[in-house]
Design a protein around this motif. Structure first.
Motif, PDB file in Angstrom:
ATOM      1  N   VAL A 155       0.814  -1.214   0.000  1.00 55.34           N
ATOM      2  CA  VAL A 155       0.000   0.000   0.000  1.00 55.34           C
ATOM      3  C   VAL A 155       0.849   1.266   0.000  1.00 55.34           C
ATOM      4  O   VAL A 155       0.640   2.181  -0.809  1.00 55.34           O
ATOM      5  CB  VAL A 155      -0.958  -0.013   1.207  1.00 55.34           C
ATOM      6  CG1 VAL A 155      -1.629   1.348   1.371  1.00 55.34           C
ATOM      7  CG2 VAL A 155      -2.002  -1.090   1.027  1.00 55.34           C
ATOM      8  N   ASP A 156       1.814   1.339   0.910  1.00 55.37           N
ATOM      9  CA  ASP A 156       2.576   2.579   1.075  1.00 55.37           C
ATOM     10  C   ASP A 156       3.964   2.496   0.485  1.00 55.37           C
ATOM     11  O   ASP A 156       4.871   3.222   0.918  1.00 55.37           O
ATOM     12  CB  ASP A 156       2.653   2.952   2.550  1.00 55.37           C
ATOM     13  CG  ASP A 156       3.391   1.906   3.375  1.00 55.37           C
ATOM     14  OD1 ASP A 156       3.543   0.775   2.884  1.00 55.37           O
ATOM     15  OD2 ASP A 156       3.825   2.217   4.501  1.00 55.37           O
ATOM     16  N   ALA A 157       4.164   1.642  -0.530  1.00 57.28           N
ATOM     17  CA  ALA A 157       5.480   1.550  -1.175  1.00 57.28           C
ATOM     18  C   ALA A 157       5.870   2.873  -1.830  1.00 57.28           C
ATOM     19  O   ALA A 157       7.060   3.169  -1.980  1.00 57.28           O
ATOM     20  CB  ALA A 157       5.483   0.415  -2.199  1.00 57.28           C
ATOM     21  N   TRP A 158       4.910   3.690  -2.205  1.00 55.08           N
ATOM     22  CA  TRP A 158       5.209   4.975  -2.855  1.00 55.08           C
ATOM     23  C   TRP A 158       5.986   5.910  -1.936  1.00 55.08           C
ATOM     24  O   TRP A 158       6.722   6.786  -2.404  1.00 55.08           O
ATOM     25  CB  TRP A 158       3.908   5.651  -3.297  1.00 55.08           C
ATOM     26  CG  TRP A 158       2.959   5.985  -2.193  1.00 55.08           C
ATOM     27  CD1 TRP A 158       1.949   5.208  -1.712  1.00 55.08           C
ATOM     28  CD2 TRP A 158       2.924   7.181  -1.413  1.00 55.08           C
ATOM     29  NE1 TRP A 158       1.283   5.827  -0.699  1.00 55.08           N
ATOM     30  CE2 TRP A 158       1.862   7.056  -0.489  1.00 55.08           C
ATOM     31  CE3 TRP A 158       3.686   8.346  -1.400  1.00 55.08           C
ATOM     32  CZ2 TRP A 158       1.529   8.040   0.428  1.00 55.08           C
ATOM     33  CZ3 TRP A 158       3.365   9.340  -0.478  1.00 55.08           C
ATOM     34  CH2 TRP A 158       2.299   9.181   0.427  1.00 55.08           C
ATOM     35  N   ARG A 159       5.870   5.707  -0.620  1.00 58.13           N
ATOM     36  CA  ARG A 159       6.588   6.571   0.312  1.00 58.13           C
ATOM     37  C   ARG A 159       8.093   6.392   0.194  1.00 58.13           C
ATOM     38  O   ARG A 159       8.860   7.292   0.536  1.00 58.13           O
ATOM     39  CB  ARG A 159       6.128   6.293   1.741  1.00 58.13           C
ATOM     40  CG  ARG A 159       4.661   6.684   1.982  1.00 58.13           C
ATOM     41  CD  ARG A 159       4.201   6.244   3.351  1.00 58.13           C
ATOM     42  NE  ARG A 159       5.055   6.801   4.397  1.00 58.13           N
ATOM     43  CZ  ARG A 159       5.053   6.353   5.650  1.00 58.13           C
ATOM     44  NH1 ARG A 159       4.246   5.341   6.002  1.00 58.13           N
ATOM     45  NH2 ARG A 159       5.850   6.909   6.551  1.00 58.13           N
ATOM     46  N   SER A 160       8.521   5.230  -0.280  1.00 58.62           N
ATOM     47  CA  SER A 160       9.944   4.986  -0.514  1.00 58.62           C
ATOM     48  C   SER A 160      10.291   5.089  -1.997  1.00 58.62           C
ATOM     49  O   SER A 160      11.357   4.643  -2.413  1.00 58.62           O
ATOM     50  CB  SER A 160      10.342   3.616   0.032  1.00 58.62           C
ATOM     51  OG  SER A 160       9.572   2.587  -0.583  1.00 58.62           O
ATOM     52  N   GLY A 161       9.372   5.656  -2.810  1.00 53.47           N
ATOM     53  CA  GLY A 161       9.653   5.893  -4.220  1.00 53.47           C
ATOM     54  C   GLY A 161       9.396   4.707  -5.123  1.00 53.47           C
ATOM     55  O   GLY A 161       9.938   4.655  -6.235  1.00 53.47           O
ATOM     56  N   GLN A 162       8.545   3.758  -4.688  1.00 55.94           N
ATOM     57  CA  GLN A 162       8.263   2.576  -5.485  1.00 55.94           C
ATOM     58  C   GLN A 162       6.757   2.443  -5.729  1.00 55.94           C
ATOM     59  O   GLN A 162       5.947   2.749  -4.852  1.00 55.94           O
ATOM     60  CB  GLN A 162       8.760   1.300  -4.772  1.00 55.94           C
ATOM     61  CG  GLN A 162      10.263   1.238  -4.597  1.00 55.94           C
ATOM     62  CD  GLN A 162      10.968   1.087  -5.931  1.00 55.94           C
ATOM     63  OE1 GLN A 162      10.548   0.314  -6.792  1.00 55.94           O
ATOM     64  NE2 GLN A 162      12.063   1.839  -6.101  1.00 55.94           N
ATOM     65  N   LEU A 163       6.429   2.016  -6.921  1.00 57.23           N
ATOM     66  CA  LEU A 163       5.053   1.647  -7.250  1.00 57.23           C
ATOM     67  C   LEU A 163       5.037   0.144  -7.459  1.00 57.23           C
ATOM     68  O   LEU A 163       5.563  -0.364  -8.455  1.00 57.23           O
ATOM     69  CB  LEU A 163       4.567   2.366  -8.512  1.00 57.23           C
ATOM     70  CG  LEU A 163       3.214   1.904  -9.063  1.00 57.23           C
ATOM     71  CD1 LEU A 163       2.102   2.123  -8.038  1.00 57.23           C
ATOM     72  CD2 LEU A 163       2.876   2.633 -10.365  1.00 57.23           C
ATOM     73  N   LYS A 164       4.448  -0.575  -6.523  1.00 54.88           N
ATOM     74  CA  LYS A 164       4.370  -2.036  -6.598  1.00 54.88           C
ATOM     75  C   LYS A 164       2.986  -2.398  -7.104  1.00 54.88           C
ATOM     76  O   LYS A 164       2.023  -2.454  -6.332  1.00 54.88           O
ATOM     77  CB  LYS A 164       4.656  -2.661  -5.239  1.00 54.88           C
ATOM     78  CG  LYS A 164       6.079  -2.414  -4.746  1.00 54.88           C
ATOM     79  CD  LYS A 164       6.346  -3.107  -3.429  1.00 54.88           C
ATOM     80  CE  LYS A 164       7.776  -2.879  -2.959  1.00 54.88           C
ATOM     81  NZ  LYS A 164       8.770  -3.488  -3.882  1.00 54.88           N
ATOM     82  N   ALA A 165       2.891  -2.581  -8.408  1.00 61.18           N
ATOM     83  CA  ALA A 165       1.606  -2.898  -9.041  1.00 61.18           C
ATOM     84  C   ALA A 165       1.372  -4.397  -8.979  1.00 61.18           C
ATOM     85  O   ALA A 165       2.234  -5.188  -9.374  1.00 61.18           O
ATOM     86  CB  ALA A 165       1.608  -2.430 -10.488  1.00 61.18           C
ATOM     87  N   ARG A 166       0.212  -4.793  -8.487  1.00 56.52           N
ATOM     88  CA  ARG A 166      -0.174  -6.187  -8.435  1.00 56.52           C
ATOM     89  C   ARG A 166      -1.583  -6.321  -9.002  1.00 56.52           C
ATOM     90  O   ARG A 166      -2.563  -5.979  -8.352  1.00 56.52           O
ATOM     91  CB  ARG A 166      -0.124  -6.729  -6.995  1.00 56.52           C
ATOM     92  CG  ARG A 166       1.254  -6.708  -6.354  1.00 56.52           C
ATOM     93  CD  ARG A 166       2.232  -7.614  -7.095  1.00 56.52           C
ATOM     94  NE  ARG A 166       3.551  -7.630  -6.444  1.00 56.52           N
ATOM     95  CZ  ARG A 166       4.543  -6.835  -6.784  1.00 56.52           C
ATOM     96  NH1 ARG A 166       4.383  -5.927  -7.755  1.00 56.52           N
ATOM     97  NH2 ARG A 166       5.705  -6.919  -6.175  1.00 56.52           N
ATOM     98  N   ASN A 167      -1.617  -6.767 -10.250  1.00 53.37           N
ATOM     99  CA  ASN A 167      -2.887  -6.951 -10.956  1.00 53.37           C
ATOM    100  C   ASN A 167      -3.680  -5.644 -11.051  1.00 53.37           C
ATOM    101  O   ASN A 167      -4.901  -5.623 -10.919  1.00 53.37           O
ATOM    102  CB  ASN A 167      -3.726  -8.028 -10.267  1.00 53.37           C
ATOM    103  CG  ASN A 167      -4.814  -8.582 -11.190  1.00 53.37           C
ATOM    104  OD1 ASN A 167      -4.634  -8.686 -12.407  1.00 53.37           O
ATOM    105  ND2 ASN A 167      -5.948  -8.945 -10.616  1.00 53.37           N
ATOM    106  N   LEU A 168      -2.954  -4.556 -11.304  1.00 62.82           N
ATOM    107  CA  LEU A 168      -3.605  -3.256 -11.462  1.00 62.82           C
ATOM    108  C   LEU A 168      -3.948  -3.005 -12.925  1.00 62.82           C
ATOM    109  O   LEU A 168      -3.225  -3.463 -13.825  1.00 62.82           O
ATOM    110  CB  LEU A 168      -2.689  -2.138 -10.958  1.00 62.82           C
ATOM    111  CG  LEU A 168      -2.444  -2.052  -9.459  1.00 62.82           C
ATOM    112  CD1 LEU A 168      -1.535  -0.873  -9.146  1.00 62.82           C
ATOM    113  CD2 LEU A 168      -3.758  -1.918  -8.700  1.00 62.82           C
ATOM    114  N   PRO A 169      -5.015  -2.263 -13.207  1.00 61.33           N
ATOM    115  CA  PRO A 169      -5.321  -1.909 -14.602  1.00 61.33           C
ATOM    116  C   PRO A 169      -4.198  -1.081 -15.210  1.00 61.33           C
ATOM    117  O   PRO A 169      -3.579  -0.257 -14.524  1.00 61.33           O
ATOM    118  CB  PRO A 169      -6.623  -1.101 -14.485  1.00 61.33           C
ATOM    119  CG  PRO A 169      -7.201  -1.459 -13.161  1.00 61.33           C
ATOM    120  CD  PRO A 169      -6.045  -1.772 -12.259  1.00 61.33           C
ATOM    121  N   LEU A 170      -3.946  -1.291 -16.481  1.00 60.61           N
ATOM    122  CA  LEU A 170      -2.891  -0.544 -17.170  1.00 60.61           C
ATOM    123  C   LEU A 170      -3.130   0.958 -17.076  1.00 60.61           C
ATOM    124  O   LEU A 170      -2.188   1.734 -16.897  1.00 60.61           O
ATOM    125  CB  LEU A 170      -2.823  -0.984 -18.647  1.00 60.61           C
ATOM    126  CG  LEU A 170      -1.870  -0.187 -19.543  1.00 60.61           C
ATOM    127  CD1 LEU A 170      -0.436  -0.314 -19.060  1.00 60.61           C
ATOM    128  CD2 LEU A 170      -2.009  -0.636 -20.993  1.00 60.61           C
TER     129      LEU A 170
END
Length: 307
Positions: A230-245
């Motif tokens: 959920v909060d991976a963006w706080r460390s500069g990462q987008l961890k997409a898991r089965n997200l729409p393009l």
């Protein structure tokens, strides 16, 4: 022999009387002499004719009537007016999010992440291009998420806390939660504690480890969520898991201050599972485009065309 007197000339005498009567020094004695002179019918007729002629000279010339100006609507002028209105609408659509963000109490620019500690001890972590308004003065602490995404670490001080997202009200009973505004829906994830989402009579209770999405029309069912992603963006990462393009493109392009225009409708339904570097969104977009066989084209620095 005595000199012969010229015969009286009534018209000449009338002209003299006309001039004398209009002098500033004209008095009653002169007017009586004039009345005596007018007793002669020839004199009176001559003066009347002179007075009538003078009145004709005093009649103002008729003013010319203004011509009616016919306003013709030119097709060229009409088209220019329509183009001008379209241009204003385009500029309003393009710059309104930025103006709305700058008008908020707390905000971040595109590509910027920021943490703010509030007076009550709570901490707000704002994602890129996010905006919030905060009011901690009342018995109930009020917050409003205007744009973007925020991670809240709430300090419990005995007062209730509410977060407004348009017409949706979120009552916070926990200490950690994340609220996100997407293009067509909003999202709440509770990391620790509880929260309720209310829209009129419709209400959902969300526990830790759960998420719920909602729009202006309804609240969707509650789902389980992987807290570590959920909060991976706080460390500069987008961890997409089965997200729409579409959602992945919007997140990456948003870090560059761009809006996505996806021209391939079939590609919009693809699901993406990968990790992306938010601190280098251009490289992440190129990587995604190569893997999904997409073509990216920037337009005026504000749009990202995806084909």
């Amino acid at each position: 022999m005595p000199a012969l007197q010229p015969p009286p000339d009534p018209e000449h005498e009338a002209l003299e009387w006309f001039a004398r009567l209009r002098q500033p020094g004209c008095d009653e004695r002169l007017r009586q002499a004039f009345a005596l002179w007018c007793q002669d019918p020839l004199n009176a007729r001559a003066y009347a004719a002179l007075e009538a002629y003078w009145q004709q000279l005093q009649v103002p010339a008729p003013r010319p009537r203004p011509r009616a100006v016919k306003v013709r609507r030119s097709r060229v002028g009409l088209m220019l007016g329509v183009l001008f209105l379209l241009l204003l609408a385009l500029l309003a659509w393009l710059y309104w999010p930025t103006l709305q963000r700058l008008g908020s109490e707390l905000h971040t620019d595109a590509g910027e992440r920021r943490s703010v500690r509030l007076a009550d001890g709570s901490t707000l972590h704002l994602d890129s291009a996010s905006a919030m308004n905060v009011d901690l003065r009342g018995r109930t602490r009020q917050m409003q998420l205007v744009q973007g995404q925020v991670y809240l670490e709430v300090m419990l001080d005995g007062r209730a806390l509410e977060v407004q997202v348009d017409d949706t009200r979120i009552q916070v009973f926990g200490t950690r939660l994340q609220i996100t505004r997407h293009g067509d829906h909003d999202e709440l994830v509770v990391i620790k504690g509880k929260a309720t989402v209310s829209q009129g009579a419709d209400q959902r209770m969300i526990n830790a480890g759960e998420r719920v999405t909602f729009s202006a029309a309804h609240i969707n069912p509650v789902e389980k969520v992987d807290i570590q992603l959920v909060d991976a963006w706080r460390s500069g990462q987008l961890k997409a898991r089965n997200l729409p393009l579409t959602e992945v493109l919007e997140r990456l392009a948003g870090y560059q201050g761009q809006r996505v225009w996806l021209l391939d409708e079939q590609a919009a339904h693809r699901r993406i599972s990968a990790d992306f570097d938010l601190d280098h969104p251009a490289q992440s977009l190129d990587k995604l485009a190569a893997e999904q066989q997409l073509r990216l084209q920037g337009v005026l620095g504000h749009w990202l065309l995806v084909r």
